[in-house]
Design a protein around this motif. Structure first.
Motif, PDB file in Angstrom:
ATOM      1  N   ASP A   6       0.526  -0.970   0.350  1.00  0.00           N
ATOM      2  CA  ASP A   6       0.189  -0.261   0.366  1.00  0.00           C
ATOM      3  C   ASP A   6       0.286   1.334  -0.254  1.00  0.00           C
ATOM      4  OD1 ASP A   6      -1.818  -1.726  -0.230  1.00  0.00           O
ATOM      5  OD2 ASP A   6      -2.411  -1.643   2.243  1.00  0.00           O
ATOM      6  N   ALA A   7       2.373   1.215  -0.507  1.00  0.00           N
ATOM      7  CA  ALA A   7       2.974   2.029  -0.304  1.00  0.00           C
ATOM      8  C   ALA A   7       1.977   3.129  -1.791  1.00  0.00           C
ATOM      9  CB  ALA A   7       4.181   2.252  -0.983  1.00  0.00           C
ATOM     10  N   ASP A   8       2.769   4.621  -1.190  1.00  0.00           N
ATOM     11  CA  ASP A   8       2.060   5.589  -2.299  1.00  0.00           C
ATOM     12  C   ASP A   8       3.192   6.149  -2.907  1.00  0.00           C
ATOM     13  OD1 ASP A   8       0.412   6.583   0.294  1.00  0.00           O
ATOM     14  OD2 ASP A   8       1.607   7.784   1.418  1.00  0.00           O
ATOM     15  N   LEU A   9       4.237   5.909  -2.873  1.00  0.00           N
ATOM     16  CA  LEU A   9       4.894   5.907  -4.737  1.00  0.00           C
ATOM     17  C   LEU A   9       5.733   4.516  -3.914  1.00  0.00           C
ATOM     18  CD1 LEU A   9       6.390   7.303  -6.949  1.00  0.00           C
ATOM     19  CD2 LEU A   9       8.006   7.582  -5.108  1.00  0.00           C
ATOM     20  N   LYS A  10       5.407   3.469  -5.875  1.00  0.00           N
ATOM     21  CA  LYS A  10       6.010   1.980  -5.509  1.00  0.00           C
ATOM     22  C   LYS A  10       6.758   2.024  -7.163  1.00  0.00           C
ATOM     23  CE  LYS A  10       1.608  -0.123  -4.309  1.00  0.00           C
ATOM     24  NZ  LYS A  10       0.602  -1.309  -4.737  1.00  0.00           N
ATOM     25  N   LEU A  11       8.106   2.589  -6.666  1.00  0.00           N
ATOM     26  CA  LEU A  11       8.994   2.019  -8.196  1.00  0.00           C
ATOM     27  C   LEU A  11       9.475   1.112  -8.192  1.00  0.00           C
ATOM     28  CD1 LEU A  11      11.205   5.388  -6.617  1.00  0.00           C
ATOM     29  CD2 LEU A  11       9.059   5.183  -9.215  1.00  0.00           C
ATOM     30  N   TYR A  12       9.534   0.408  -9.759  1.00  0.00           N
ATOM     31  CA  TYR A  12      10.287  -0.751 -10.200  1.00  0.00           C
ATOM     32  C   TYR A  12      11.361   0.004 -10.709  1.00  0.00           C
ATOM     33  CZ  TYR A  12      11.194  -4.860 -12.489  1.00  0.00           C
ATOM     34  OH  TYR A  12      12.095  -6.648 -12.282  1.00  0.00           O
ATOM     35  N   VAL A  13      12.792  -0.517 -10.226  1.00  0.00           N
ATOM     36  CA  VAL A  13      14.134   0.249 -10.432  1.00  0.00           C
ATOM     37  C   VAL A  13      14.676  -0.696 -11.102  1.00  0.00           C
ATOM     38  CG1 VAL A  13      16.470   1.757  -9.688  1.00  0.00           C
ATOM     39  CG2 VAL A  13      13.476   2.357  -8.235  1.00  0.00           C
ATOM     40  N   THR A  14      15.088  -0.597 -12.449  1.00  0.00           N
ATOM     41  CA  THR A  14      15.821  -1.057 -13.147  1.00  0.00           C
ATOM     42  C   THR A  14      17.111  -0.640 -13.933  1.00  0.00           C
ATOM     43  OG1 THR A  14      15.506  -3.305 -15.020  1.00  0.00           O
ATOM     44  CG2 THR A  14      14.398  -1.355 -14.936  1.00  0.00           C
ATOM     45  N   ALA A  15      17.960  -1.143 -14.310  1.00  0.00           N
ATOM     46  CA  ALA A  15      18.721  -0.865 -15.694  1.00  0.00           C
ATOM     47  C   ALA A  15      19.399  -2.428 -16.410  1.00  0.00           C
ATOM     48  CB  ALA A  15      19.860  -0.271 -15.238  1.00  0.00           C
ATOM     49  N   SER A  16      19.728  -1.780 -17.249  1.00  0.00           N
ATOM     50  CA  SER A  16      20.008  -2.538 -18.440  1.00  0.00           C
ATOM     51  C   SER A  16      20.729  -4.031 -17.838  1.00  0.00           C
ATOM     52  CB  SER A  16      20.818  -2.194 -19.589  1.00  0.00           C
ATOM     53  OG  SER A  16      22.078  -1.669 -19.643  1.00  0.00           O
ATOM     54  N   PRO A  17      21.360  -5.035 -17.784  1.00  0.00           N
ATOM     55  CA  PRO A  17      22.221  -5.878 -17.231  1.00  0.00           C
ATOM     56  C   PRO A  17      23.510  -5.753 -17.504  1.00  0.00           C
ATOM     57  CG  PRO A  17      20.681  -7.511 -18.626  1.00  0.00           C
ATOM     58  CD  PRO A  17      20.071  -5.671 -19.145  1.00  0.00           C
ATOM     59  N   VAL A  77      13.071  10.117  -8.476  1.00  0.00           N
ATOM     60  CA  VAL A  77      12.893  10.111  -7.632  1.00  0.00           C
ATOM     61  C   VAL A  77      12.408  10.491  -6.500  1.00  0.00           C
ATOM     62  CG1 VAL A  77      13.303   8.757  -5.326  1.00  0.00           C
ATOM     63  CG2 VAL A  77      13.780   7.751  -7.009  1.00  0.00           C
ATOM     64  N   LEU A  78      12.923  12.205  -6.031  1.00  0.00           N
ATOM     65  CA  LEU A  78      12.651  13.321  -5.359  1.00  0.00           C
ATOM     66  C   LEU A  78      11.159  13.745  -6.358  1.00  0.00           C
ATOM     67  CD1 LEU A  78      15.368  14.616  -3.817  1.00  0.00           C
ATOM     68  CD2 LEU A  78      13.481  13.349  -2.458  1.00  0.00           C
ATOM     69  N   GLU A  79      11.561  13.561  -6.995  1.00  0.00           N
ATOM     70  CA  GLU A  79      10.032  14.593  -7.981  1.00  0.00           C
ATOM     71  C   GLU A  79       8.465  13.789  -8.350  1.00  0.00           C
ATOM     72  OE1 GLU A  79      11.981  14.973 -12.145  1.00  0.00           O
ATOM     73  OE2 GLU A  79      13.760  16.321 -11.372  1.00  0.00           O
ATOM     74  N   MET A  80       9.433  12.265  -8.180  1.00  0.00           N
ATOM     75  CA  MET A  80       8.182  11.305  -8.265  1.00  0.00           C
ATOM     76  C   MET A  80       7.624  11.891  -6.703  1.00  0.00           C
ATOM     77  SD  MET A  80       9.040   8.391  -9.705  1.00  0.00           S
ATOM     78  CE  MET A  80      10.800   8.388 -11.524  1.00  0.00           C
ATOM     79  N   LEU A  81       8.762  11.860  -5.529  1.00  0.00           N
ATOM     80  CA  LEU A  81       7.595  12.333  -4.359  1.00  0.00           C
ATOM     81  C   LEU A  81       6.834  13.566  -4.603  1.00  0.00           C
ATOM     82  CD1 LEU A  81      10.496  10.499  -1.750  1.00  0.00           C
ATOM     83  CD2 LEU A  81       8.540   9.802  -2.286  1.00  0.00           C
TER      84      LEU A  81
END
Length: 81
Positions: A6-17, A77-81
């Protein structure tokens, strides 16, 4: 998806292998090709396991950090918050 459903901000942080491998080699050393192969295999295992597979949570925002340095990631991330 499991720890804070139930988090207000859910991030799926990724980068290329490849970029993840380069970052890891910069931190701890090693061979980029070998580290990349290891990351690809771990991602495959993590995303196909039966219990708590690695998936994008419902309602999450994907943050691809492939072309970003740490300062840019924090800024986004800060912008999204």
């Amino acid at each position: 998806s499991v720890v804070f459903p139930d988090a207000d901000l859910k991030l799926y942080v990724t980068a290329s292998p490849r970029v993840r491998a380069e970052r890891r080699v910069d931190e701890i050393g090693g061979d980029v090709d070998e580290v990349e192969a290891s990351i690809i295999e771990r991602d495959r295992k993590d995303s196909t396991r039966a219990d708590s597979p690695l998936v994008e949570a419902s309602g999450s925002t994907v943050l691809d950090t492939t072309g970003l340095d740490i300062e840019a990631v924090v800024s986004r991330v800060l912008e999204m918050l």
